[in-house]
Design a protein around this motif. Sequence first.
Motif, short mmCIF file in Angstrom:
data_model
loop_
_atom_site.label_atom_id
_atom_site.label_comp_id
_atom_site.label_asym_id
_atom_site.label_seq_id
_atom_site.Cartn_x
_atom_site.Cartn_y
_atom_site.Cartn_z
N PHE A 67 4.22 5.65 13.86
CA PHE A 67 4.35 5.59 12.40
C PHE A 67 5.68 4.96 12.00
N ARG A 72 5.72 1.26 12.91
CA ARG A 72 4.89 0.45 12.02
C ARG A 72 5.53 0.30 10.64
N LYS A 73 6.22 1.34 10.16
CA LYS A 73 6.75 1.33 8.79
C LYS A 73 8.07 0.59 8.67
N SER A 97 -4.91 6.59 8.67
CA SER A 97 -4.31 7.15 7.46
C SER A 97 -3.67 6.06 6.60
N HIS A 98 -3.00 5.07 7.22
CA HIS A 98 -2.37 4.02 6.41
C HIS A 98 -3.43 3.13 5.75
N LYS A 137 -4.68 5.12 2.71
CA LYS A 137 -3.71 5.04 1.61
C LYS A 137 -3.78 3.68 0.91
#
Length: 274
Positions: free
Chosen positions: A19, A22-23, A129-130, A133
Amino acid sequence: MKRTAVLIDGGFFFQRVMFFGRKYFSKELLLSAEQLSQIIKKLVKLHIEDERSASRELYRIYYYDCPPPSNQVRFPIIPDGYKSAGHMDFKAHAPYRLRRDLHDQLRSSRKTALRLGELAKNGEWQLNSHSLKALLRGEKIWAELTNEDFHYKVEQKTVDTKLGMDITTLALEKLTDVIVLVAGDSDFVPAAKLARMKGIDFVLDPMWANTTGSLSEHVDGLRSFDIVRLIRDVTGQPVTTRPDWWDARIKNAAQLYENAEIAIAGDLEPDPGL
């Protein structure tokens, strides 16, 4: 010196590192098993030399995970121009190869116990999840989804049981003074309560994930470190999206991070007691 055991929920740890990667980093960031192993060791060092705590020494690292699936399953979406969705070969799937390679790294690491559970026979595709969203924010529509927006979910078996049993053994046998648990759910509350009743200082590291009230209520403290900085320093890759909290937090953590050089040498002989 307080003997400290660090217990890591491997599936949770893996997803949190991915996470942050990736962010805050380029999409081209590819972590190797050796780099993930280094991140684990650096995270453990930070907990061992936490300036808020009394002097500690490492008892052992426990890493809990399941071996990735090795079968083939049909993809959920048929790509444009194709008549069938095709199959995913989990043996060749990069994230699963990475998990297998990481397990091999940990098997040969000193003071590290690899605890592997089992996988359920059947699984199902779930939306990332991303990606969900992005759909909810209107940044993507359903017709734009590809197979890359899904992951194959297989239930893990016996992992939580092994983790709970190890906490219980460490507490009842008085093998450690401190337990640091890197996890994010409340499945371990009964074991954490037992450890505290036996005088164990129980610290939770949720890696900045939101925790339930029942979990944070039954531990002696919450402590997370700068995962973005760990990834940057291990990989040498620049941070492309600077976290809002970084400037304020990084100055206070700099001295602790630079001095965290406890000898957890991965190139030493494996612990024969594991």
